[in-house]
Write a protein that holds these residues in place. Structure first.
Motif, mmCIF file in Angstrom:
data_model
loop_
_atom_site.group_PDB
_atom_site.id
_atom_site.type_symbol
_atom_site.label_atom_id
_atom_site.label_comp_id
_atom_site.label_asym_id
_atom_site.label_seq_id
_atom_site.Cartn_x
_atom_site.Cartn_y
_atom_site.Cartn_z
ATOM 1 N N THR A 138 0.830 -1.207 0.000
ATOM 2 C CA THR A 138 0.000 0.000 0.000
ATOM 3 C C THR A 138 0.865 1.258 0.000
ATOM 4 O O THR A 138 0.510 2.262 -0.628
ATOM 5 C CB THR A 138 -0.939 -0.003 1.219
ATOM 6 O OG1 THR A 138 -1.620 -1.258 1.290
ATOM 7 C CG2 THR A 138 -1.966 1.116 1.113
ATOM 8 N N LEU A 139 1.994 1.210 0.683
ATOM 9 C CA LEU A 139 2.910 2.349 0.695
ATOM 10 C C LEU A 139 3.425 2.636 -0.713
ATOM 11 O O LEU A 139 3.449 3.794 -1.159
ATOM 12 C CB LEU A 139 4.074 2.049 1.643
ATOM 13 C CG LEU A 139 5.054 3.191 1.943
ATOM 14 C CD1 LEU A 139 4.332 4.360 2.599
ATOM 15 C CD2 LEU A 139 6.183 2.683 2.850
ATOM 16 N N GLY A 140 3.817 1.586 -1.434
ATOM 17 C CA GLY A 140 4.267 1.779 -2.818
ATOM 18 C C GLY A 140 3.169 2.305 -3.711
ATOM 19 O O GLY A 140 3.396 3.196 -4.545
ATOM 20 N N LEU A 141 1.941 1.770 -3.550
ATOM 21 C CA LEU A 141 0.815 2.218 -4.367
ATOM 22 C C LEU A 141 0.499 3.688 -4.118
ATOM 23 O O LEU A 141 0.247 4.452 -5.065
ATOM 24 C CB LEU A 141 -0.410 1.356 -4.059
ATOM 25 C CG LEU A 141 -1.691 1.727 -4.803
ATOM 26 C CD1 LEU A 141 -1.527 1.499 -6.299
ATOM 27 C CD2 LEU A 141 -2.884 0.932 -4.267
ATOM 28 N N LEU A 142 0.531 4.107 -2.863
ATOM 29 C CA LEU A 142 0.251 5.506 -2.536
ATOM 30 C C LEU A 142 1.270 6.430 -3.195
ATOM 31 O O LEU A 142 0.917 7.491 -3.731
ATOM 32 C CB LEU A 142 0.266 5.690 -1.016
ATOM 33 C CG LEU A 142 -0.165 7.066 -0.493
ATOM 34 C CD1 LEU A 142 -1.640 7.315 -0.776
ATOM 35 C CD2 LEU A 142 0.095 7.167 1.014
ATOM 36 N N CYS A 143 2.534 6.021 -3.198
ATOM 37 C CA CYS A 143 3.577 6.837 -3.826
ATOM 38 C C CYS A 143 3.411 6.889 -5.343
ATOM 39 O O CYS A 143 3.756 7.895 -5.975
ATOM 40 C CB CYS A 143 4.956 6.290 -3.466
ATOM 41 S SG CYS A 143 5.415 6.504 -1.738
ATOM 42 N N ARG A 144 2.886 5.828 -5.930
ATOM 43 C CA ARG A 144 2.681 5.833 -7.381
ATOM 44 C C ARG A 144 1.493 6.713 -7.770
ATOM 45 O O ARG A 144 1.573 7.480 -8.727
ATOM 46 C CB ARG A 144 2.442 4.408 -7.884
ATOM 47 C CG ARG A 144 2.169 4.370 -9.382
ATOM 48 C CD ARG A 144 1.898 2.969 -9.885
ATOM 49 N NE ARG A 144 1.681 2.980 -11.322
ATOM 50 C CZ ARG A 144 1.428 1.894 -12.050
ATOM 51 N NH1 ARG A 144 1.346 0.712 -11.454
ATOM 52 N NH2 ARG A 144 1.244 1.989 -13.350
ATOM 53 N N LEU A 145 0.387 6.612 -7.032
ATOM 54 C CA LEU A 145 -0.827 7.334 -7.400
ATOM 55 C C LEU A 145 -0.770 8.813 -7.032
ATOM 56 O O LEU A 145 -1.353 9.644 -7.717
ATOM 57 C CB LEU A 145 -2.046 6.674 -6.741
ATOM 58 C CG LEU A 145 -2.333 5.220 -7.152
ATOM 59 C CD1 LEU A 145 -3.558 4.697 -6.411
ATOM 60 C CD2 LEU A 145 -2.544 5.117 -8.658
ATOM 61 N N TYR A 146 -0.038 9.137 -5.948
ATOM 62 C CA TYR A 146 0.023 10.527 -5.499
ATOM 63 C C TYR A 146 1.483 10.921 -5.232
ATOM 64 O O TYR A 146 1.879 11.184 -4.085
ATOM 65 C CB TYR A 146 -0.841 10.712 -4.241
ATOM 66 C CG TYR A 146 -2.298 10.453 -4.519
ATOM 67 C CD1 TYR A 146 -3.100 11.431 -5.091
ATOM 68 C CD2 TYR A 146 -2.868 9.206 -4.256
ATOM 69 C CE1 TYR A 146 -4.441 11.188 -5.375
ATOM 70 C CE2 TYR A 146 -4.195 8.956 -4.532
ATOM 71 C CZ TYR A 146 -4.983 9.950 -5.094
ATOM 72 O OH TYR A 146 -6.305 9.708 -5.386
ATOM 73 N N PRO A 147 2.288 10.953 -6.297
ATOM 74 C CA PRO A 147 3.732 11.216 -6.112
ATOM 75 C C PRO A 147 4.026 12.599 -5.560
ATOM 76 O O PRO A 147 4.961 12.771 -4.777
ATOM 77 C CB PRO A 147 4.290 11.044 -7.526
ATOM 78 C CG PRO A 147 3.127 11.250 -8.441
ATOM 79 C CD PRO A 147 1.948 10.737 -7.711
#
Length: 864
Positions: free
Chosen positions: A171-180
């Protein structure tokens, strides 16, 4: 809140979630699940508050069992299923609420000892909410991204269960991808988390595979925006860890090699130097994965094949040392050639191995150009030869039909990239490519081609045509050799819509968001919007020319027979069958072409041909359908706007006089405005003449021909019609519509449109004769009308055509069979009510038998 009755309640709620089918279900079930006080979320929140209160009073934590009995994990699982089933119908605000509330629960449990299963379950609605919110462009401020990032960082840094650790990394990686942008201020901190986790896993003698899979998935997302190309040591560390994951093929659990395949698929370019240095091991590693016994491992590995092949080939091409580059090329070429020529396609696992070899060969052509232009042509010839061996030798093909068709997208992509890299195409190669296209169309509708494979074939065909376009006039030569066969194959199937997705993809490349296509095609086919339009116009020109040629050759004449009153019969029945299929195919495809320029260029030739053939065969209804589709499409593109039209004293429309050199204004770039103006003038002259002829002869028609002619008139722009003369066509359409709903939908929609644009003329000429028939629609129930509800001998004829959406003609829209006849009848009734409202209270009063402005017996009432 009592835990005693929760199992029964949760079972009932889960059943309700699984029965969700439409938007009303989403709203109703959501009110129960998401309500902050009385819903499931309220239950979870109250349980967590009680836990905190009990812990404070006892100065110790409560047991996990006390919370588990409350059904917290089960509750979250039901909410997750609800979000998955209702994603396309759920309002953005409700999705955001579910995400934020789940994050709040996660935050409240992260600071205390809590149930790991419940905490893990909370990540699912958060992930679903993040993806959906990003697709809807929900502002990051609405999601409170900084707080969620803080929560995830706090959880991932604390000792937790392996599943919680895995979910938090993902989830941490996904958050960084969607909201860089929102995560960029703490990207170093996130990077340190991934580095620390990687170091601990690499240094462990028995690393936790669950956490390893979470790390690989998290890195897959994180590296989309935060890959540091200069940190070579970090990149090499990830590559080695990924390689170890890919090597875990004999383990009973497969989450690590699957996650590693996902990282390779998305970031092969990031590891280009490492893949080239480790090329032999990397090739064997992927070969083993694509033939793995586990189907999910195979699928994930197959998705990584093309980015992997493109990166290997590009890396070999960029090697500066000629000797090393030559050795690498020979190694990869030999490996790929061996897979393609020596491996059978007897099983799906074998087919995946061949697919890897095909893609390696195709993409290796970029390095072959550096070695020798002739080598590139040899690679293309080798791929086409193998294509012929597999697909054009039908006896051997049928034995492994499903396996071979799974290979087809790889073949198309390999041929396409080899064509792009070839210095030129010989006549022989152009003929082989044309033959390959024919073969693709031949196999496309077969039952052994799955829907997912067809989607990939659509993309592969587009890649191939765009690749041929980049080879000068090769595309036109290839189409000359194949287009007639492609068209005849497309219209020879029972379900004429079978080829619609394929032709739509071919004729819509200009509107495709090309930068979003998977690597490597966003760089291989780096074409401008203008080049896409030009390619589309080449295909469209060939397609229209072929269709006109076929229409010209068909014999649509009929013989009346010797007996008086006998029904006419086609002179050439086979030609009529071809014609019917061609009309259905062409009206569908023509309506889906996205490039208005190609539509406008062909509008005048098409209307001239349609009207000419309609005059030669006035008994054929299909030409009305073709003309209706043409005019509606031209109206949508704006081609017909701006023409100078005038009305004579009888209300008939004709083309006005243009001043010399006067041009019709347009927003599009036009090379020859005067020629465009003249073409539009001629188009209107021909169209108005045909409308006049149709009005004069319409009631000599009957049956399907009458319906087609009336539908044509009702679909015309109102500025082209004399509404005074439309009384009979309109009333005939409404009367016929009681038993044939498509024409009823067209008539009611036309009447509503005319009321918006010409209300005075409608009130004067059309309102009075129409309202009596409209009453029949209002009083109708499924299968009969109120007026004859007790007379079972006079039902309204049922029709599958009720499935057609209102506002579309009988040949527009998709009959998907999902809407029943009752719903369609109700939709017509709702449309009629809107029309009556626009007609005004006087008409309504006369219709309902009361006085204007009053509600008498039989008038409008709250209960009727």
């Amino acid at each position: 809140i009592s835990a005693v009755g929760m199992p029964t309640i949760l079972t009932s709620l889960e059943e309700s979630v699984m029965k969700i089918e439409k938007e009303d279900d989403v709203v109703g079930v959501g009110a129960v699940l998401l309500h902050p006080i009385d819903g499931l979320f309220g239950f979870i929140g109250e349980c967590l508050k009680r836990k905190a209160a009990v812990a404070a009073s006892l100065r110790s934590d409560v047991t996990d069992a006390a919370i588990a009995d409350g059904g917290l994990k089960a509750s979250v699982d039901i909410v997750t299923k609800y979000l998955e089933k209702s994603t396309n119908h759920l309002k953005a605000a409700d999705m955001v609420y579910a995400l934020r509330t789940s994050a709040d629960f996660l935050r409240s449990t992260s600071a205390t000892k809590s149930i790991a299963a419940f905490q893990t379950a909370l990540f699912s609605p958060i992930v679903i909410g993040l993806r959906r919110a990003a697709s809807l462009s929900v502002p990051p401020s609405a999601l409170n991204v900084p707080d969620l990032l803080e929560t995830l960082l706090r959880i991932v840094k604390k000792p937790n269960s392996k599943k919680v650790k895995k979910s938090s990394l993902e989830t941490l990686g996904l958050l960084c991808r969607l909201y860089p942008a929102e995560c960029s201020s703490r990207d170093k901190e996130v990077l340190d988390v991934f580095k620390t986790t990687l170091t601990s896993l690499v240094g462990s003698e028995d690393p936790d595979l669950t956490v390893a899979a979470g790390l690989l998935d998290g890195l897959t997302e994180f590296l989309h925006h935060f890959s540091d190309a200069e940190d070579v040591q970090w990149r090499v560390s990830i590559y080695k860890f990924m390689s170890r994951g890919l090597d875990l093929t004999d383990h009973t659990r497969h989450e690590v090699p699957r996650a590693a395949s996902g990282l390779l698929k998305d970031h092969a370019r990031y590891f280009k130097a490492d893949l080239v240095n480790d090329v032999e091991a990397a090739l064997n590693r992927l070969r083993k994965l694509v033939s793995h016994r586990n189907v999910d491992v195979r699928k994930d590995a197959v998705r990584a094949c093309e980015p992997f092949a493109a990166t290997i080939a590009q890396g070999v091409a960029e090697v500066a040392d000629p000797k090393r580059a030559g050795n690498l090329f020979k190694l990869v070429f030999s490996f790929a050639k061996n897979l393609v020529l020596s491996q059978s396609t007897a099983t799906m696992r074998d087919a995946h191995v061949v697919s890897l070899g095909i893609l390696l060969l195709g993409h290796l052509s970029v390095a072959a150009v550096k070695d020798s232009p002739q080598t590139g042509l040899q690679i293309l010839s080798l791929i086409l030869s193998r294509f012929h061996d597999i697909y054009e030798d039908l006896p051997s093909f049928e034995g492994q039909a499903e396996e071979n068709m799974r290979l087809l997208p790889s073949f198309l992509n390999a041929i396409a990239v080899a064509v792009v890299n070839a210095p030129h195409l010989t006549t022989l190669l152009e003929a082989q490519i044309a033959s390959s296209l024919k073969t693709v169309f031949l196999h496309y509708p077969k039952e052994y081609v799955f829907a997912s494979t067809r989607v990939k074939i659509n993309v592969g065909v587009v890649h191939l045509l765009l690749g041929c376009y980049q080879q000068g006039d090769s595309l036109m030569k290839i189409l000359q050799n194949s287009i007639f066969s492609l068209v005849t194959t497309s219209v020879s199937v029972k379900d004429i819509d079978t080829y619609t997705p394929l032709w739509t993809a071919i004729l819509s490349t200009a509107s495709t968001p090309y930068g979003l296509w998977d690597h490597p095609w966003n760089t291989i086919l780096n074409l401008s919007a203008g080049q896409h339009c030009h390619m589309t116009s080449i295909v469209f020109d060939a397609l229209v020319t072929t269709i006109i040629g076929v229409l010209d050759k068909l014999d649509l004449s009929v013989s009346t027979g010797a007996m008086e009153g006998a029904e006419p019969t086609p002179t050439t029945p086979n030609d009529f069958q071809i014609y019917l299929s061609l009309v259905s195919f062409w009206t569908t495809i023509f309506a889906r072409v996205s490039d208005s320029a190609v539509i406008n260029d062909w509008s005048l030739p098409l209307i001239l041909k349609y009207t000419e053939l309609s005059g030669a065969y006035p008994h054929v209804s299909g030409f009305y359908k073709l003309l209706t589709g043409l005019v509606m499409r031209c109206e949508k593109t704006g081609y017909l706007r701006g023409a100078k039209l005038v009305r004579d004293h009888t209300g008939c429309v004709c083309v006005g006089e243009w001043e010399e050199d006067e041009e019709i204004p347009t927003q599009e770039a036009v090379k020859n405005p005067t020629e465009r103006t003249n073409r539009i003038k001629e188009f209107h002259v021909v169209l108005l003449k045909f409308i006049e002829t149709t009005m004069a002869t319409i009631f000599d028609c009957k049956g399907e021909l009458l319906v087609a002619a009336i539908t044509f008139l009702l679909s015309m722009p109102v500025r082209l019609l004399n509404l005074k003369a439309m009384t009979s066509p309109l009333t005939t359409a409404l009367t016929t519509g009681l038993s044939y709903p498509p024409i009823a939908a067209t008539a009611v929609t036309a009447l509503e449109t005319w009321l918006d644009t010409s209300p005075v003329e409608v009130q004067k000429y059309l309102a009075e004769p129409a309202v009596g028939i409209l009453r029949a629609f209002l009083s109708a129930v499924h299968g009969k009308t109120v007026d004859n509800a007790d007379d079972s001998e006079k039902p309204v004829k049922k029709s599958r055509r009720y499935r057609r959406a209102l506002g579309e003609t009988a040949f527009g829209g998709d009959d998907d069979g999902t809407e029943n006849e009752i719903e369609q009848l109700q939709a017509i009734q709702e449309k009629v009510v809107i029309v009556l409202g626009k007609l005004g209270s006087g008409v309504v009063a006369r219709l309902m038998g009361g006085d204007e402005g009053g509600v008498g017996e039989g008038g409008w009432g709250l209960d009727g």
